[in-house]
Each structure stands twice: as structure tokens, then as C-alpha cells.
Scaffold this motif. Sequence first.
Motif, mmCIF file in Angstrom:
data_model
loop_
_atom_site.group_PDB
_atom_site.id
_atom_site.type_symbol
_atom_site.label_atom_id
_atom_site.label_comp_id
_atom_site.label_asym_id
_atom_site.label_seq_id
_atom_site.Cartn_x
_atom_site.Cartn_y
_atom_site.Cartn_z
ATOM 1 N N HIS A 304 0.986 -1.479 0.006
ATOM 2 C CA HIS A 304 0.656 0.116 -0.286
ATOM 3 C C HIS A 304 0.430 0.974 0.545
ATOM 4 O O HIS A 304 1.877 1.049 0.542
ATOM 5 N N ARG A 305 0.340 2.325 -0.695
ATOM 6 C CA ARG A 305 0.639 2.861 -0.352
ATOM 7 C C ARG A 305 0.625 4.846 0.573
ATOM 8 O O ARG A 305 -1.066 4.400 0.324
ATOM 9 N N VAL A 306 1.152 4.917 1.887
ATOM 10 C CA VAL A 306 0.586 6.106 2.617
ATOM 11 C C VAL A 306 1.142 7.552 2.504
ATOM 12 O O VAL A 306 2.238 6.961 2.373
ATOM 13 N N ARG A 307 0.875 8.715 2.412
ATOM 14 C CA ARG A 307 0.604 9.178 2.750
ATOM 15 C C ARG A 307 -0.187 10.552 4.155
ATOM 16 O O ARG A 307 -1.229 9.861 4.481
ATOM 17 N N LEU A 308 -0.183 11.552 4.187
ATOM 18 C CA LEU A 308 -0.304 11.512 6.009
ATOM 19 C C LEU A 308 -0.827 13.301 4.836
ATOM 20 O O LEU A 308 0.680 14.131 4.477
ATOM 21 N N ARG A 309 -1.264 14.240 5.516
ATOM 22 C CA ARG A 309 -1.414 15.854 6.156
ATOM 23 C C ARG A 309 -2.216 16.463 7.121
ATOM 24 O O ARG A 309 -3.145 15.832 7.592
ATOM 25 N N ALA A 310 -2.247 17.566 7.293
ATOM 26 C CA ALA A 310 -2.964 17.682 8.544
ATOM 27 C C ALA A 310 -3.744 19.287 8.332
ATOM 28 O O ALA A 310 -3.587 20.068 7.643
ATOM 29 N N ARG A 311 -4.520 19.093 9.030
ATOM 30 C CA ARG A 311 -5.485 20.471 8.806
ATOM 31 C C ARG A 311 -5.364 22.073 9.393
ATOM 32 O O ARG A 311 -4.801 21.337 10.747
#
Length: 333
Positions: A304-311
Motif C-alpha cells: 500500500h502507498r500511504v501519505r498524511l496531511r494535517a488540517r
Amino acid sequence: MRRVRVPARPRGLALLCAALALVAVACGGPGGADEGPVPGAPGGVTAEAGSATSVHVMWNAVTASQGIDGYEVYRGTTKVREVPGDEHMVDVIRLRPSTSYVFTVRARDSEGRLGPPSEEVRATTPAAGPADRAAPAAPGAVEGRAVGGRAVQLSWSAAKDDRGVASYDIHQGGSKIHSVGGNQTAAVVTGLRPGTRYTFTVRARDAADNVSAPGGPVRLTTPGTDDGGGTAPAAFRATSHRDKGDGAYYIDLSWVPPSTDGVVTEYQVHLDGHAATSVVFGGDAPRERAVYSFYAGTEAGVSHRVRLRARLPDGTWGGFSPEQTVTTGGERR
């Protein structure tokens, strides 16, 4: 898309940092030469009555060699509020109507040392008057313009109320970010990002804390460019593990929250190019390293490819972390 509320809990890294801080104090002692100067006094402190029983206090951020851990807000000589180091505004409540108050703010660094108090600012709460349950009308003719890449100027026509408007609350998205006195019909909002689209609304508040509906929204885009790199979560890592109880695989994420002017409480996880879940931290959001795990099925060898971002505190989404590839039953690649 699922939304997951994560209870805040002590982290091993946070405990280790706390232990190291205690060791540093024990070795160097308070006020040691290696600790650097204490924080300076906060500048730009303002106080505006928000209602007959509240005052809105704001100040500018302070920098310090040891980092700012928090701010203490005083009414006279009494400490009335304490906020984290990345917050620079607070509503002081449970005040008396028709009363003049003096406020000061002090910065506290990560070693627990307090800086000197700011200059005194004064605010007088309006009279409460008879029972009032009628909210003001919404402010009209709300307009705005960008003032450079990191600020906007807003203006509006005065709202009507049977007993008078005590203050105006400015919201960005769903968050209150500023407050001005009831005799003002303009404000400048700072701390924004270049090249970012924002939506602002203004609400009127009377002395009895009745709040109007929002005036018409103002949508503005700040000029300039921002690749989001400065607002992306740092040190992002993704691994997998198999749960001995149910035999399923889980993807384990860890990251360092982005450095922002405020507290980050929500993150969005993208899996294989699509938004998979939102992680909302309850209580005190992590400020050093955050962790989160989610179900990835029962089959081994699936990548799986995973990434993340913040509000971000300004209501917009920050930049994505670098994408990681993780394989169930295997190590991160």
C-alpha cells in the motif's frame, strides 16, 4: 471516509523528553549559564470586551532559546488562564459587568522559566442590562482584500441590536480566530499562508453573549506560492504488524506534527491515492510524535502507498508528507 477520534495518551518519547528535562535542570540548575536568557515580554497585547462578562486578550508570539511552552494570562496579579505556546489569544470569562480590568501576559519556556510581564492593557466590560435573549442582526456588506501573502483586511457594516453590539467575532472556516470591539467595523487577520484560499465570516455579539448569524462569507486567495512543504508532517514512517489476537495486519503510522501557529488536532490519511480516514485527537493533541494504526486486511504481501496531511489551525489542509510504501507482513520500503 471514516473519522476516528483518538484519545490523547502519554507517549514514550514525551516521557523521555520530560525525564531528560529533569536531568538537565538537576545538572545545570535553574538559571544556569547554559540555559540562555529567559523569554522576553510578549508584545502587541490587546484586550477587547466581548460581552458583559468576557474579555478577548491577544498578543504576539515570543521566541526563546529554549522554546516557548506556554503563556500565562493575568487579571491584575491573579493568573486566570494558561494556554499552549502556539496559541496567542484567549477569552477570559466569568467577569463582572461594568467593570474595568487590567491584563498582562507572560511567556514560559520549555524549562519552566517565566519571562517578565507584558505591558498592561485595560478593558471595561459593558453593563449587563435587563434580561436579553435577542441576538443582534447579522453584519452586512462584509468585504475583504488580501494584504500581501500572509494577511487580509476585512470590513463590514455595523450590525443592529436592541441594546447595542459589544463585539464582533471573526471566523475562518469553523474557527473563531479574532475579535474586535463593537465600535469597530474592520479588522486585519494575519498569520495566513501565501497562495491559499480562505473563507471568512463575521458575527455580532451583544453584552448578554447573544451571537448573530454570520454575515455573508468572504472568499479570498492570498497571493504568492506555497508548495506546502513547510506545513507537511515531518519524519513520517509507515510499517505493518500482525495482530496475534485476530491474525489481521495493521499499518502503523508515526510522524512529527508540522510547526504551525496553533495546535493541530486533525490529520487525513491517504491510502493508495485516496482519502481513507481522518484522525481526530481528543484532549491534548500530540506535540512531539504522533502515532496511529489502522486495519489493512488479513492477506500478507499486499503493498500500500500511504501519505498524511494535517488540517492547519487556519482551517486549510497543509502539505502531504512524503509517500511511503508498506507491505503487509514485510518491512517498510
